[in-house]
Design an enzyme around this catalytic site. Structure first.
Site, PDB file in Angstrom:
ATOM      1  CG  HIS A  96      -2.035  -1.015   1.089  1.00 24.43           C
ATOM      2  ND1 HIS A  96      -3.331  -0.682   0.774  1.00 24.43           N
ATOM      3  CD2 HIS A  96      -2.027  -2.372   1.207  1.00 24.43           C
ATOM      4  CE1 HIS A  96      -4.067  -1.771   0.712  1.00 24.43           C
ATOM      5  NE2 HIS A  96      -3.302  -2.821   0.980  1.00 24.43           N
ATOM      6  CG  ASP A 104       0.208   9.295   0.552  1.00 25.75           C
ATOM      7  OD1 ASP A 104       0.164   8.146   1.026  1.00 25.75           O
ATOM      8  OD2 ASP A 104      -0.497  10.231   0.970  1.00 25.75           O
TER       9      ASP A 104
END
Ligand code: ADQ
Length: 464
Positions: free
Chosen positions: A161, A369
């Site tokens: 992720h 991110d």
């Protein structure tokens, strides 16, 4: 396809869609296949009260058609596996913050291995031969290797992720080779972005002499693995639906009432150094300094949910945020206007769509991110007739898809301030055109697309 077995550090009840994220993504397939979801219970038990450290107790509950199986962790393992290695080494390095990594504690690595072995030992007896296992995130990189070591031959996939950094950044981790070798125990590696896949490819070719074997396949360490980008999405319809419910509408009305004369900017994040919060505040400060027409008007609502507070870097960040917020409010605040509303708490998910819709501009400006789902939630929450503008960091995985956002380099506070100014003054027709494209994009690759594509690829992949 056989039964889906999902494994992640934390487990959520798939009936509770309000939890968002993985629970929504996996609930359909878990329900359809009578699935199993395995992970840490969230409970830390003191070893002195019985039980050897690391030997977690297994709990199983039935949530509709899905079994939730969780284990407790000893305090020592929680501190060393979770805070120490996962969040003190892997999280910072994978977000390019080598300066924040604590490489010295060998005990943390041992605990990381020990917990992965514990998970393997507790999970293996629950598995059936035709199960399809999907393991999530950096806490559990070596889990497939541990499962293979005790005889599990099922199809096993992994999804990261967070970003995968470039080769030489990865190579700062003393155990990088061991970690990357462990990835070859999987059949399919899923990454958030093409950049991540590129980094994987360069690493394994450069450090492990891997040969690319046609599209998406790499051979090294006597095994072949498929690696591909599957950008995670949100459940757009579910989020829009949430926006129609009472709590979201009340939040919207309350915000519009309270801030009727203001232009609202919104930041929603975990309080994490990867999210670029001090840089965001400084960009906002530059906006007020260089474009004075925004004074007494533009208001930044920054909601930063507490996160990993016992890791030092997070405590430092909290102090920084309080300092910068105080400085901006002290310099520019008026009796009837505070430029920054900084809230160090999380917000109930049910209120998020209302909050997003009430704000003219969203600032999603992480330094790095994996994806960033807030960017996608902000788009889904807008009124298509009068949508807000997304200012998005080019260093968020989401930037590969969301090209109609105003893309910024968050390290460049002046350019970010200019983009905020552009967002605040964008014409209605431009806002509508950009929003329409963005909405199409998040609909095309929503969370159901993500899990469907991933599992289809996993089923297609030949092991070996
Ligand atoms: P996170 O770093 O936690 O997740 P993100 O994608 O921004 O990041 O948010 C996940 C969820 O948390 C979103 O649904 C968001 O609304 C919610 N959230 C964040 N801050 C909140 C707040 N202050 N109050 C209430 N809710 C909040 C990791 C990776 C990301 C990746 C996700 C999913 O770091 O890059 O997008 O996993 O893969």
């Amino acid at each position: 396809m056989g039964r889906l077995v999902a494994v992640s550090n934390r487990v959520a009840d798939p009936r509770n869609h309000a939890a968002g994220g993985l629970a929504v993504a996996l609930s359909d397939t878990l329900n359809k296949t009578g699935g199993l979801w395995f992970g840490w219970s969230g409970k830390v038990v003191d070893a002195s009260r019985g039980g050897t450290p690391g030997e977690g107790e297994l709990h199983q509950i039935q949530a509709g058609n899905v079994t939730l199986a969780t284990v407790d962790l000893s305090r020592e393992d929680f501190e060393s596996y979770y805070l120490g290695y996962s969040n003190g080494v892997l999280w910072p390095v994978f977000h390019y913050r080598v300066d924040l990594a604590d490489f010295d504690s060998g005990g943390n690595l041992n605990a990381y291995r020990r917990v992965n072995q514990l998970f393997a030992r507790k999970l293996a007896p629950l598995l059936k031969p035709d199960d399809v296992i999907w393991i999530h995130d950096y806490h559990l990189i070596p889990l497939a290797a541990e499962l293979r070591a005790i005889g599990c031959g099922q199809r096993i996939g992994f999804f990261l992720h967070i970003p995968l950094p470039p080769r030489l950044i990865l190579a700062t981790i003393p155990q990088h080779e061991w970690l990357m070798r462990a990835l070859f125990a999987y059949d399919l590696l899923g990454f958030q972005s093409h950049d991540d896949v590129e980094h994987f490819s360069r690493y394994v070719q450069g450090e492990a002499g891997a040969e690319p074997m046609g599209e998406y396949r790499f051979r090294a360490f006597h095994r072949t693995v498929r690696a591909q980008a599957f950008p995670i999405g949100i459940d757009v319809d579910e989020f829009i639906e949430l926006g129609r419910a009472d709590e979201a509408r009340e939040t919207y009305e309350m915000m519009r009432g309270q801030y009727a004369r203001r232009r609202l900017l919104l930041g929603i994040d975990r309080l994490d150094y990867s999210k670029g919060l001090p840089q965001r505040l400084k960009a906002f400060q530059t906006l007020l300094a260089e474009y004075p027409e925004n004074r007494s008007s533009a208001t930044l609502i920054q909601i930063a949910a507490p996160s990993r507070e016992s890791v030092d870097a997070y405590a430092d960040l909290r102090r920084d945020m309080e300092g910068i917020t105080g400085a901006i409010n002290g310099e520019y605040g008026e009796l009837d206007w505070m430029p920054v509303r900084y809230i160090h708490r999380s917000t109930a998910r049910r209120r998020l769509p209302g909050l997003c819709r009430a704000c003219n501009v969203a600032l999603v400006t992480p330094l790095r991110d994996g994806m960033n789902l807030v960017a996608k939630e902000y788009i889904a929450a807008q009124d298509p007739e009068d949508p807000g503008v997304l200012v998005l960091s080019r260093f968020a995985g989401a930037a590969e898809q969301l090209k109609e956002a105003l893309l910024v380099n968050p390290y460049d506070t002046r350019a970010t301030a200019q983009a905020i100014q552009q967002a605040l003054h964008m014409s209605l027709s431009e806002r509508q055109a950009r929003h329409q494209k963005l909405l199409e994009r998040i609909r095309q690759q929503d969370v159901h697309w993500w899990s469907g594509e991933y599992l289809r690829a996993l089923m297609e992949t030949e092991g070996g």
